[in-house]
Scaffold this motif. Structure first.
Motif, PDB file in Angstrom:
ATOM      1  N   ASP A 119       0.893  -1.102  -0.018  1.00 53.81           N
ATOM      2  CA  ASP A 119       0.118   0.156   0.017  1.00 53.81           C
ATOM      3  C   ASP A 119       1.139   1.101  -0.296  1.00 53.81           C
ATOM      4  N   LEU A 120       2.186   1.134  -0.046  1.00 52.35           N
ATOM      5  CA  LEU A 120       2.765   2.612  -0.228  1.00 52.35           C
ATOM      6  C   LEU A 120       2.353   2.911  -0.808  1.00 52.35           C
ATOM      7  N   PRO A 121       3.004   4.720  -0.860  1.00 47.50           N
ATOM      8  CA  PRO A 121       2.879   5.040  -2.452  1.00 47.50           C
ATOM      9  C   PRO A 121       3.736   5.360  -3.237  1.00 47.50           C
ATOM     10  N   ASP A 122       3.840   5.559  -4.954  1.00 45.05           N
ATOM     11  CA  ASP A 122       5.231   5.045  -5.362  1.00 45.05           C
ATOM     12  C   ASP A 122       5.395   4.132  -5.257  1.00 45.05           C
ATOM     13  N   PHE A 123       4.907   2.928  -4.738  1.00 49.75           N
ATOM     14  CA  PHE A 123       5.852   1.826  -4.989  1.00 49.75           C
ATOM     15  C   PHE A 123       5.993   1.652  -5.914  1.00 49.75           C
ATOM     16  N   ASP A 124       4.875   1.429  -7.353  1.00 51.51           N
ATOM     17  CA  ASP A 124       5.244   1.601  -8.832  1.00 51.51           C
ATOM     18  C   ASP A 124       6.579   2.259  -9.369  1.00 51.51           C
ATOM     19  N   ILE A 125       7.602   3.266  -8.687  1.00 56.62           N
ATOM     20  CA  ILE A 125       8.647   3.732  -8.984  1.00 56.62           C
ATOM     21  C   ILE A 125       9.600   1.740  -8.918  1.00 56.62           C
ATOM     22  N   LEU A 126       9.526   1.373  -8.560  1.00 57.00           N
ATOM     23  CA  LEU A 126      10.425   0.062  -8.139  1.00 57.00           C
ATOM     24  C   LEU A 126      10.082  -0.309  -9.422  1.00 57.00           C
ATOM     25  N   ARG A 127       9.431  -0.398 -10.819  1.00 55.21           N
ATOM     26  CA  ARG A 127       9.469  -1.231 -11.710  1.00 55.21           C
ATOM     27  C   ARG A 127      10.501  -0.396 -12.197  1.00 55.21           C
ATOM     28  N   VAL A 128      10.486   0.679 -11.932  1.00 55.61           N
ATOM     29  CA  VAL A 128      12.009   1.357 -13.065  1.00 55.61           C
ATOM     30  C   VAL A 128      13.739   1.336 -12.227  1.00 55.61           C
ATOM     31  N   ALA A 129      13.517   0.926 -11.425  1.00 55.24           N
ATOM     32  CA  ALA A 129      14.564   0.380 -10.628  1.00 55.24           C
ATOM     33  C   ALA A 129      15.071  -0.947 -10.331  1.00 55.24           C
ATOM     34  N   CYS A 130      14.142  -1.551 -10.052  1.00 59.65           N
ATOM     35  CA  CYS A 130      14.359  -2.692  -9.468  1.00 59.65           C
ATOM     36  C   CYS A 130      14.935  -4.052 -10.726  1.00 59.65           C
ATOM     37  N   ARG A 131      15.989  -4.945 -10.750  1.00 63.13           N
ATOM     38  CA  ARG A 131      16.915  -5.615 -11.700  1.00 63.13           C
ATOM     39  C   ARG A 131      16.132  -6.415 -12.394  1.00 63.13           C
ATOM     40  N   PRO A 132      15.806  -7.150 -11.465  1.00 66.71           N
ATOM     41  CA  PRO A 132      15.189  -8.864 -11.264  1.00 66.71           C
ATOM     42  C   PRO A 132      14.010  -8.387 -11.721  1.00 66.71           C
ATOM     43  N   TYR A 133      13.084  -7.432 -11.811  1.00 67.50           N
ATOM     44  CA  TYR A 133      12.172  -6.853 -12.875  1.00 67.50           C
ATOM     45  C   TYR A 133      12.287  -6.146 -13.841  1.00 67.50           C
ATOM     46  N   MET A 134      13.262  -5.847 -14.055  1.00 68.53           N
ATOM     47  CA  MET A 134      13.521  -5.055 -15.797  1.00 68.53           C
ATOM     48  C   MET A 134      13.984  -6.282 -15.876  1.00 68.53           C
ATOM     49  N   PHE A 135      15.325  -7.085 -16.235  1.00 68.80           N
ATOM     50  CA  PHE A 135      16.061  -7.609 -16.857  1.00 68.80           C
ATOM     51  C   PHE A 135      15.533  -9.435 -17.467  1.00 68.80           C
ATOM     52  N   THR A 136      14.717  -9.687 -17.590  1.00 66.54           N
ATOM     53  CA  THR A 136      14.396 -10.529 -17.627  1.00 66.54           C
ATOM     54  C   THR A 136      13.071 -10.827 -17.949  1.00 66.54           C
ATOM     55  N   ALA A 137      13.009 -11.910 -18.873  1.00 71.71           N
ATOM     56  CA  ALA A 137      11.579 -11.972 -19.656  1.00 71.71           C
ATOM     57  C   ALA A 137      10.230 -12.316 -19.154  1.00 71.71           C
ATOM     58  N   SER A 138       9.326 -11.425 -19.448  1.00 70.18           N
ATOM     59  CA  SER A 138       8.033 -11.449 -18.194  1.00 70.18           C
ATOM     60  C   SER A 138       7.579 -13.782 -18.661  1.00 70.18           C
ATOM     61  N   LEU A 139       6.538 -13.362 -17.391  1.00 70.89           N
ATOM     62  CA  LEU A 139       5.723 -14.586 -17.381  1.00 70.89           C
ATOM     63  C   LEU A 139       5.239 -14.172 -19.819  1.00 70.89           C
ATOM     64  N   PRO A 140       5.348 -16.162 -19.665  1.00 69.29           N
ATOM     65  CA  PRO A 140       4.599 -16.284 -21.231  1.00 69.29           C
ATOM     66  C   PRO A 140       2.644 -15.852 -20.232  1.00 69.29           C
ATOM     67  N   PRO A 141       1.899 -15.687 -21.551  1.00 70.89           N
ATOM     68  CA  PRO A 141       0.433 -15.381 -21.490  1.00 70.89           C
ATOM     69  C   PRO A 141      -0.296 -16.815 -20.875  1.00 70.89           C
ATOM     70  N   SER A 142       0.340 -18.185 -20.875  1.00 68.81           N
ATOM     71  CA  SER A 142      -0.536 -18.560 -20.840  1.00 68.81           C
ATOM     72  C   SER A 142       0.030 -19.360 -19.236  1.00 68.81           C
ATOM     73  N   VAL A 143       0.678 -18.898 -18.574  1.00 65.82           N
ATOM     74  CA  VAL A 143       1.375 -19.009 -16.799  1.00 65.82           C
ATOM     75  C   VAL A 143       0.260 -18.369 -16.750  1.00 65.82           C
ATOM     76  N   ILE A 144       0.490 -16.685 -16.902  1.00 68.22           N
ATOM     77  CA  ILE A 144      -0.157 -15.712 -16.249  1.00 68.22           C
ATOM     78  C   ILE A 144      -1.668 -16.063 -16.467  1.00 68.22           C
ATOM     79  N   ALA A 145      -2.411 -16.997 -17.666  1.00 74.44           N
ATOM     80  CA  ALA A 145      -3.950 -17.427 -17.615  1.00 74.44           C
ATOM     81  C   ALA A 145      -3.558 -18.165 -16.337  1.00 74.44           C
ATOM     82  N   THR A 146      -3.323 -19.008 -16.591  1.00 71.19           N
ATOM     83  CA  THR A 146      -3.717 -20.488 -15.585  1.00 71.19           C
ATOM     84  C   THR A 146      -3.705 -19.779 -13.974  1.00 71.19           C
TER      85      THR A 146
END
Ligand SMILES: Cc1ncc(COP(=O)(O)O)c(C=O)c1O
Lengths: 83, 406
Positions: free
Chosen positions: B256-283
């Motif tokens: 619930d921390l305000p500004d939490f979303d800034i981590l999307r452009v600061a957090c390297r293990p989020y930024m520099f790896t491929a995102s989950l495939p659509p099938s995994v997201i869907a299940t």
């Protein structure tokens, strides 16, 4: 070596008693992992004991630099000096 | 000297273990029949070490959603979200998780390991202090290695020890982040979270709870230990995984921390790896929905946990301190644990062999994880096999001798 550092070394050696199984004479030059056979987890647990004994916080990244009992004593002296 | 020479000792202990029987690190299933059964060396084997708490891996609605996404959106995203963009599903899953936890923000990661690695190492800057439980999961230790800040450990599940350590740091101007787990993955013990929350309030630290093994398991609606003990308001960050109760792969953090979303452009293990495939997201979206709609799964899981825990305890095995879906039996030596594990596998029961240094207090453990999908008969079979092997190996007293002595 200063009197204070000697004291820290003595305290470390007496605190090591229950942790170390091998019968070795521990001095300032004793290498903590190689000579005492402590693995990294045992070292971290021993650091908690020392933190309580000296009432000082010893961050893990400072332990990475430590090889001998003497290094450890100097680290504690340094951290205490800053408190 | 080769670059691998430093592993000589590791290789020796690995080979010693493998020499006792099968190599627990390279078990290879011929096929998986259901959430609770697989084929191993041509034999039907009960799966009792999968973290598949709600048994959703073969849920028809999850499979249907996964197939649909696979057909419509392809096999993979082939890139990271900041470089290649997100698909609709990534945002949908983040929205659903935020809604489930009643929080403003959610970030989805490619694994639970990366969620811990990324969130913890990014939150704790060079002037901050990370304070972790001594029995933390490897992902938390690795985050500690990666952070630029100081790292301090406290004694496992000991709120007074945490308090003492935070008090020692009270003059330090940086922020402190305390990290604990809902259910610990080796012994199945829960954190004394009410007491930890109080320490957090008194000392002004931030609190992160890894609910990897407690999501879908504990709490009125399955949100985990924080919900179970009523301290969600004190928990600043919850990390979890899709690889256990949700039966897929992936990780997340809600806050619930305000500004939490800034981590999307600061957090390297989020930024520099491929995102989950659509099938995994869907299940995962569908599994979360099933988990929310069917609290009966959790009740069945709970009943199964008690059945196994009490069954093994009553036989005289040394089990963990609480009845939870993780039921661990401690054996006196590593060698005995390896032999026991092999005998169970031969008899058609698969579970996890957990050895030091991966275990607390250097314990040699046979670690089971129970599923809502286990039938009571499967649990009883497991208990019988434990009893049989335990007597054969002399871990349990032979009933004939006990009777004669009485
Ligand atoms: C406590 C804990 N945190 C995090 C993880 C990492 O999750 P994942 O396997 O989804 O990467 C695990 C399990 O592996 C775990 O047991």
């Amino acid at each position: 070596m200063t009197a204070e550092l000697d004291e820290i070394v003595d305290e470390i050696i007496s605190a090591l008693g229950p942790t170390v199984q091998t019968p070795v004479t521990i001095t300032t030059d004793t290498n903590i992992t190689r000579d005492l056979g402590l693995d990294s987890l045992a070292v971290m647990d021993f650091v908690m004991v020392l933190e309580d004994k000296f009432d000082v916080s010893i961050p893990l990244e400072r332990i990475a630099e430590v090889e001998t009992i003497g290094d450890l004593a100097r680290t504690i002296q340094d951290l205490r000096g800053r408190a | 000297m080769t670059i691998l020479a430093k592993f000589t000792q590791l290789r020796e202990s690995y080979q010693k273990m493998a020499a006792i029987g099968r190599d627990p690190f390279s078990v290879r299933f011929d096929g998986i029949l259901s959430p609770t059964e697989g084929m191993l060396n041509g034999r039907r084997t009960i799966l009792l070490g999968t973290n598949n708490y709600l048994g959703l891996t073969f849920d028809q609605s999850c499979i249907d959603k996964g197939v649909e996404a696979l057909v419509e959106q392809g096999t993979g995203t082939t890139g990271s979200r900041i470089a290649n963009g997100s698909y609709g599903g990534h945002g949908d899953l983040e929205r659903d998780l935020a809604d489930f936890y009643g929080r403003q923000h959610c970030m989805v990661f490619t694994t639970g390991y990366q969620a811990n690695l990324g969130i913890i190492s990014t939150l704790v800057g060079k002037d901050d202090i990370l304070v972790i439980d001594g029995d933390s999961h490897a992902s938390i230790y690795d985050a500690a290695k990666m952070t630029a800040g100081q790292v301090v450990r406290f004694r496992h599940n000991d709120p007074d020890d945490l308090y003492k350590r935070l008090r020692r740091l009270s003059d330090h101007p940086g922020n402190k982040l305390v990290v604990v787990e809902g259910i610990y993955s080796m012994l199945g013990d829960t954190a004394p979270l009410r007491e930890f929350a109080q320490v957090k309030r008194e000392t002004g630290a931030f609190l992160l709870v890894d609910e990897a093994h407690s999501m879908g398991v504990l709490g009125q609606t399955g949100r985990g230990l924080a919900q179970e003990v009523g301290v969600e308001a004190d928990v600043d960050f919850i990390v979890g995984t899709f690889s256990k109760s949700l039966g897929a792969v992936g990780g997340f953090c809600v806050s619930d921390l305000p500004d939490f979303d800034i981590l999307r452009v600061a957090c390297r293990p989020y930024m520099f790896t491929a995102s989950l495939p659509p099938s995994v997201i869907a299940t995962s979206i569908q599994a979360l929905k099933r988990m929310r709609e069917e609290p009966g799964l959790r009740l069945r899981l709970n009943a199964n946990s008690h059945r196994l825990y009490e069954g093994l305890r009553n036989l005289g095995f040394q089990v963990g301190p609480e009845a939870n879906p993780i039921v661990a039996v401690a054996l006196p030596t590593k060698e005995l644990a390896i032999t026991f594990w092999n005998a169970l596998l031969e008899a058609g029961l698969y579970l996890n062999l957990a050895l030091p240094p991966a275990t607390p207090n250097s314990l040699a453990l046979l670690r089971s994880s129970v599923s809502a999908a286990h039938t009571p008969q499967q649990i009883d079979t497991a208990i019988q096999l434990f009893a049989q092997v335990g007597r054969e190996l002399g871990v349990l007293p032979d009933p004939a001798i006990v009777q004669a002595a009485e």
